[in-house]
Design an enzyme around this catalytic site. Structure first.
Site, PDB file in Angstrom:
ATOM      1  N   GLN A 100       0.862  -1.183   0.000  1.00 52.77           N
ATOM      2  CA  GLN A 100       0.000   0.000   0.000  1.00 52.77           C
ATOM      3  C   GLN A 100       0.900   1.234   0.000  1.00 52.77           C
ATOM      4  OE1 GLN A 100      -1.869   1.649   3.583  1.00 52.77           O
ATOM      5  NE2 GLN A 100      -3.838   1.247   2.627  1.00 52.77           N
ATOM      6  N   TYR A 170      -6.298  12.023   2.647  1.00 52.65           N
ATOM      7  CA  TYR A 170      -5.004  12.065   1.983  1.00 52.65           C
ATOM      8  C   TYR A 170      -5.191  12.900   0.717  1.00 52.65           C
ATOM      9  CZ  TYR A 170      -3.380   8.314   5.103  1.00 52.65           C
ATOM     10  OH  TYR A 170      -3.004   7.575   6.187  1.00 52.65           O
TER      11      TYR A 170
END
Length: 206
Positions: A100, A170
């Site tokens: 990730q 994010y």
């Protein structure tokens, strides 16, 4: 309609998994000083030995200022040997392994990183009790290139796939938020509005 067999082999793009069970990316808190630890390797080997089709290593930051915890893995030369040991250990048990990758943007840890967090526009981060500064176009270009470099390094480290983190405010999700993104350049506005940067670029063309 017949449901697919969860334990039967499955295709994920060009990748063939031994079954449809995937260990999701949840930050393990087992890396140290941006490096892989044996505890992190053992954690993912446990899932591989238990029979999952793929396990996902979280959270691998694409840039130092993008970490939400100062110990999170960074894609540096120093981190690569540990990442290779991890992928080899998981593969030895017949499972695939994904990395990730992401950048914390406005929710990164300025205190832990020693660098200001980056946001679409200046934004107060309630968790860190500090201001995230507005990201410049150069900053955003750098973040984009850092994701590409992280993907290249993931291949070199033996990962079978990458997962790009797009949630939790994010950068990708924060730029979609009208509460955080007040920009008036090509990175702002509503999705249906023309992009000012593209319009200007187009006007310069012969």
């Amino acid at each position: 309609m017949t449901s697919p067999d969860v334990l039967a082999p499955a295709k994920l793009g060009p990748l063939t998994l031994r079954n449809r069970v995937i260990k999701a990316a949840t930050y393990e808190g087992l890396s140290h000083k941006a490096r892989v630890t044996q505890d992190l390797i053992d954690f993912h080997v446990g899932y591989a030995a238990g029979g999952v089709g793929m396990t996902t290593v979280a959270y691998c930051a694409v840039a130092r200022e993008g970490r939400t915890d100062r110990h999170q893995i960074l894609w540096t030369d120093e981190a690569m040997p540990g990442l290779r040991r991890l992928t080899e250990a998981v593969h030895a048990h017949g499972a695939a392994v994904s990395a990730q990758i992401g950048h914390g943007g406005p929710v990164a840890s300025p205190k832990g990183n020693g660098l200001p967090a980056l946001s679409p526009t200046k934004h107060f981060h309630a968790t860190s009790l500090s201001w995230a500064r507005e990201a410049s176009v150069a900053d955003l270009t750098g973040i984009t290139e850092a994701h590409a470099e992280a993907a290249r390094r993931a291949i070199d480290a033996g990962f079978d796939a990458v997962e790009v983190h797009l949630g939790h405010n994010y950068p990708a999700s924060s730029f979609l938020s009208p509460k955080i993104n007040h920009r008036t350049d090509g990175y702002g506005g509503s999705p249906g509005e023309p992009c000012p940067l593209r319009t200007r670029d187009h006007a310069r063309r012969p």
